[in-house]
Design an enzyme around this catalytic site. Structure first.
Site: not given
Ligand code: ZN
Ligand code: CO
Length: 347
Positions: A178, A208-209, A231
């Protein structure tokens, strides 16, 4: 038209995944490893390559004159831990970058950008199932705080130490799948493409996280007409799993919705009919939580039709995130075919 065989694409994805999952890049620190590695990989595939102010890597592939612009986004950051304190005894206290739970972290190995290694444990007075992040520490082998301070500093970040495993049936397991799986699919789709029907802006996004921060600014700057995020999505195919209709190895998934976006129905429908035209099995993903770069892209400016092409993954955010190379290969073929078909420009 595909010009490589299925097994050639799978071999390329396997190599790309190993290279990408082995690169350092906790959120906000992508420039310390993964960004340069991806830049090297996509340079021969790009008409133009640049970084923006936040560190997003933007790879432009020009289409026919006047062609609509499609933004593709795969995030290159991974969850990590930031040093908040070095104890007198030489242990590190840490804060999470992204959604890491204590149970995912116990007894895992981590690595810092400078190569220093550590092991995560928890205060032994606290029961394992009651431990919170504040009870965790990283043991880097230092004898005391002074020695630890010579190896790492407060505000340094670490990530799971890379370790790739191949399981039966074309499964690939490593930390950071991921979303390095999405990055690998995007890179291989760019390689597969012969004549894009759009101007392509392939974005390897940052942070993104931490809340889709990279895609937010890159979508604003790029002003795409359409957007697709790549994703991973969780599966429901393990013993007593959550009830999700997604199975590893049954094909890529088209996101219908998650907690932060509803995929544009026309774009998702177009992806679905392209898949059936090509004979590629796809699964429909309806996720009651989570979010991808599509959520940021669709809310950019006055709104952009956006969807997510998902690669099913078991054990998301653990050190053994597991994806199927067969699903990734199908995602590459589907994405390349979508980008060669001008029909979506009518949306
Ligand atoms: Zn992700
Ligand atoms: Co994630």
């Amino acid at each position: 038209m595909p010009h490589r065989s299925e097994s050639e694409r799978i071999a390329a994805l396997d190599a790309a995944l190993e290279a990408l999952c082995g690169a350092f890049g906790p959120s906000g620190h992508e420039f310390q490893g993964v960004a340069e590695r991806i830049a090297e990989m996509v340079r021969p595939l790009a008409d133009e390559l640049r970084f923006d102010a936040l560190g997003n890597l933007i790879c432009i592939r020009r289409g026919a004159p006047g062609a609509k612009r499609v933004m593709l986004s795969a995030h290159m950051d991974q969850c990590g831990l930031m040093v908040t304190e070095i104890t007198d005894g030489g242990f590190l206290r840490v804060a999470p970058l992204g959604g890491l739970k204590p149970s995912l972290l116990f007894y895992r190995q981590v690595v810092f950008a400078n190569g220093v290694r550590g092991i995560i444990s928890h205060e032994s007075a606290v029961k394992e199932n009651e431990a919170e992040l504040k009870h965790l520490y990283v043991d880097i082998g230092a004898r005391d705080g002074k020695e630890a301070g010579e190896l790492v500093s407060v505000a340094d970040v670490c990530a799971y130490a890379p370790f790739a495993v191949r399981l039966h049936g074309g499964l690939f397991s490593a930390p950071a799948a991921d979303d390095r799986a999405g990055c690998a699919v995007l890179i291989e789709a760019l390689r597969e493409l012969e004549s894009p029907a759009y101007e392509l802006a392939a974005v390897f996004s940052v942070q993104e996280e931490l809340g889709l921060r990279g895609a937010t600014v890159s979508a604003y700057g790029l002003r795409p007409d359409l957007a697709v995020a790549l994703d991973v999505c969780p599966t429901g195919d393990t013993p007593n799993a959550q009830p999700l209709g997604i199975k590893l190895g049954s094909g890529p998934a088209l996101k219908v919705m998650d907690a932060h976006s509803v995929s544009h129905v026309g774009l998702r429908g177009h992806m679905q009919s392209k898949a059936s035209e090509l004979g590629i099995p796809v699964q429909l993903e309806i996720l009651p939580y989570g979010g991808t770069d599509a959520a940021a892209m669709q809310k950019s400016r006055a709104g952009i039709p956006a969807a997510t092409l998902s690669i099913p993954s078991r054990y998301v955010h653990s050190a053994v995130e597991t994806v199927s190379l067969h699903d990734a290969e199908k995602a590459v073929r589907l994405l390349a075919a979508l980008l060669e078909d001008p029909a979506a420009g009518g949306l």
